[in-house]
Design a protein around this motif. Sequence first.
Motif, PDB file in Angstrom:
ATOM      1  N   HIS A 339      -6.478  28.805  74.747  1.00 29.19           N
ATOM      2  CA  HIS A 339      -6.506  27.482  75.334  1.00 29.19           C
ATOM      3  C   HIS A 339      -7.235  26.459  74.203  1.00 29.19           C
ATOM      4  O   HIS A 339      -6.996  25.221  74.121  1.00 29.19           O
ATOM      5  CB  HIS A 339      -6.763  27.420  76.650  1.00 29.19           C
ATOM      6  N   ARG A 340      -8.480  26.923  74.104  1.00 24.14           N
ATOM      7  CA  ARG A 340      -9.047  25.946  72.979  1.00 24.14           C
ATOM      8  C   ARG A 340      -8.574  25.780  71.878  1.00 24.14           C
ATOM      9  O   ARG A 340      -8.678  24.483  71.176  1.00 24.14           O
ATOM     10  CB  ARG A 340     -10.785  26.805  72.878  1.00 24.14           C
ATOM     11  N   ALA A 341      -7.940  26.727  71.369  1.00 28.56           N
ATOM     12  CA  ALA A 341      -7.382  26.576  69.779  1.00 28.56           C
ATOM     13  C   ALA A 341      -6.072  26.607  69.577  1.00 28.56           C
ATOM     14  O   ALA A 341      -5.558  27.107  68.587  1.00 28.56           O
ATOM     15  CB  ALA A 341      -8.293  27.577  68.932  1.00 28.56           C
ATOM     16  N   GLN A 342      -5.173  26.652  70.786  1.00 30.90           N
ATOM     17  CA  GLN A 342      -3.808  26.829  70.542  1.00 30.90           C
ATOM     18  C   GLN A 342      -3.159  26.070  69.418  1.00 30.90           C
ATOM     19  O   GLN A 342      -2.371  26.595  68.375  1.00 30.90           O
ATOM     20  CB  GLN A 342      -3.040  26.373  72.085  1.00 30.90           C
ATOM     21  N   THR A 343      -3.563  24.675  69.145  1.00 31.36           N
ATOM     22  CA  THR A 343      -2.966  23.840  68.171  1.00 31.36           C
ATOM     23  C   THR A 343      -3.199  24.214  66.690  1.00 31.36           C
ATOM     24  O   THR A 343      -2.392  24.321  65.845  1.00 31.36           O
ATOM     25  CB  THR A 343      -3.453  22.461  68.268  1.00 31.36           C
ATOM     26  N   ARG A 344      -4.609  25.025  66.705  1.00 36.80           N
ATOM     27  CA  ARG A 344      -4.884  25.343  65.563  1.00 36.80           C
ATOM     28  C   ARG A 344      -4.128  26.747  65.291  1.00 36.80           C
ATOM     29  O   ARG A 344      -3.754  27.186  63.745  1.00 36.80           O
ATOM     30  CB  ARG A 344      -6.290  25.553  65.333  1.00 36.80           C
ATOM     31  N   GLU A 346      -1.121  27.500  65.925  1.00 36.63           N
ATOM     32  CA  GLU A 346       0.248  26.971  65.522  1.00 36.63           C
ATOM     33  C   GLU A 346       0.183  26.504  63.993  1.00 36.63           C
ATOM     34  O   GLU A 346       0.951  26.796  63.206  1.00 36.63           O
ATOM     35  CB  GLU A 346       0.809  25.794  66.425  1.00 36.63           C
ATOM     36  N   GLN A 347      -0.922  26.001  63.680  1.00 39.46           N
ATOM     37  CA  GLN A 347      -1.093  25.467  62.203  1.00 39.46           C
ATOM     38  C   GLN A 347      -1.368  26.643  61.405  1.00 39.46           C
ATOM     39  O   GLN A 347      -0.751  26.818  60.333  1.00 39.46           O
ATOM     40  CB  GLN A 347      -2.316  24.406  62.094  1.00 39.46           C
ATOM     41  N   GLU A 350       2.022  28.308  60.585  1.00 44.00           N
ATOM     42  CA  GLU A 350       2.528  27.318  59.511  1.00 44.00           C
ATOM     43  C   GLU A 350       1.888  27.764  58.102  1.00 44.00           C
ATOM     44  O   GLU A 350       2.728  27.770  57.261  1.00 44.00           O
ATOM     45  CB  GLU A 350       2.569  25.909  59.913  1.00 44.00           C
TER      46      GLU A 350
END
Length: 445
Positions: A339-344, A346-347, A350
Motif C-alpha cells: 500500500h505504501r509503495a504501490q505506485t513505485r 508499477e514504475q 515499467e
Amino acid sequence: MKALVYNSSPQSNRRTSPGSPHRPLVVMKFGGTSVANVERISEVARMALESQQAGNDVVLVVSAMSGETNRLLKLAHEVVAVPDTRELDAIAATGEQVSAALTALAISRHGGKGRSFLGHQVRIVTDDAFTKARIHSIEHEVLHEALAARIIPVVAGFQGVDSQNHITTLGRGGSDTTAVALAAALGADECEIYTDVDGVYTADPNICPSARQIPSLGFEEMLELAALGAKVLQSRSVEIAMKYKVPVHVRSTFSGKPGTWVIDKSRGLESHRVTGLAVDRRQTRVQLVAAENRSGLLGEVLGLLAELNMSVDMVTHSVLPHEPSRASVAFSMPTSEVHRAQTRLEQLGEEVKAQQVVLENNLAKVSLVGLGIRSDPQVSATACRVLNQEGIALVSVAAGELRVSCLVQDGQADKALNLLHDAFELGAENGDQPVEQRRVSNAGL
C-alpha cells in the motif's frame, strides 16, 4: 566518552561497572501488557526491586502502555492522511516516555531508587530511517553511574536519536531491540523479556491447541521464527543477541513460570527436523509478468526494492518457456508495504519492461523452522504433500537452510498450521531439556 555498543569480540563487552563489579547484571524488559495500567506498573516495580534485593544490578526497559502507541498514531493520521515520518516518531516515542517515568515513580514508592532515561539521555544513537531506525551505538556511562548508586535505571524502549538529534523509533517490537542492545552494550549476564505468554511455543497456541512450550532453542531458530511471523521477539533483537551471545529468557510477567531460553546452542545429528511453526498474515504476492529477460534482471529488481527500504521474501525468477527473451519475477511482501509503495511498484514494472504487474492479496505465509531442515529434503516434500492432500492450494513454496515457507490463502492459514504441526509431531514431547545455563540470582520472581 562515547562507548560503542558493539565490539569485535562478544566477550569484550563483559561488564566492568564501577562500584559493583561482582554483582550480576540483568536487563529486564516489560511489554505493553505488562505496564498496561498503574497496578501492573506497580507489580513491575516490585519485581525489579526483588531482583535487586536478591543481589543483581537491574536495568529496566519498558514499552508504552498497552494500546497507547496505536492511539498516538491514530491521532497523527487524523491530522493528515500520510504523516511525515519524522513527526510520527516524535509522537510515538511519547508512549514509552510516560511508562518509563511512571515505573521509576513506582520503584520509589516501593522504597527503591528509580530513574527514567529516554533514548536521547542514554544516547541510543541510530540512523535516520524514521519509524524503523537501526542502532549504531549506545553511550551508556550514565547507566553505569546510576547502577553504582544502586539506582534502577528505567529506559524508554523503542526510541533513539539520530546524528542530528531527531527522535527516532525502532519499529514495532522495538523495545525488545532496545533491551538486547543495552544488554550487549553493558555486558549483562542475561536479558529477560517479560510478556503475556509463558515463553516460545512450537506454534501460536491461540491457533494451534496442541502447541507446547519450548524450554530452550538456539539463536538461529529463534531468528527464523521471529522473521517469519512469530510475535514473541522482534527479529532484530534476536540478531543482536546472536551476534553478541546475549542469553535471552522469554517469560511471562503474570505466571512466574520458567520461560524459554534463547541461547547459543548447537544440536547433534539426532535433532528433530522441525522446531516450530510461524504464520505471517496479510501478505501480498507481487508478480512482474513477462519482463525483459536481460542479464542481471533479478539483481536489478531487488536493488530497486532495497532503495525503497522494502523487505521481500519468497523470491522466484522464471524464464517463460515459450518466450526465452522474457522472464517473470515474483516475491512476497507485507500488504502494508505494498500500500505504501504501490505506485513505485508499477514504475518498477515499467523499468524492467514487464507486460503486467499482478498483485495477489489475502495471503498468509506458513513456515516450518528447524536446524534439521538443512539436511533433510523430506521436510519440504512432506509439507507439500500434507497440504495438498487436504485441499490447501500452495501459491508458492520456498525452502532455505533453516525453514520451509508455504504461501497459502489467508483463510486456510490456521488449518495449514495445525496440519503441519500434527504431521511433524510437534505436540509430543521431543526430549528437549531446559538449557544448562548459568542463571543470575532471581529469587522471588
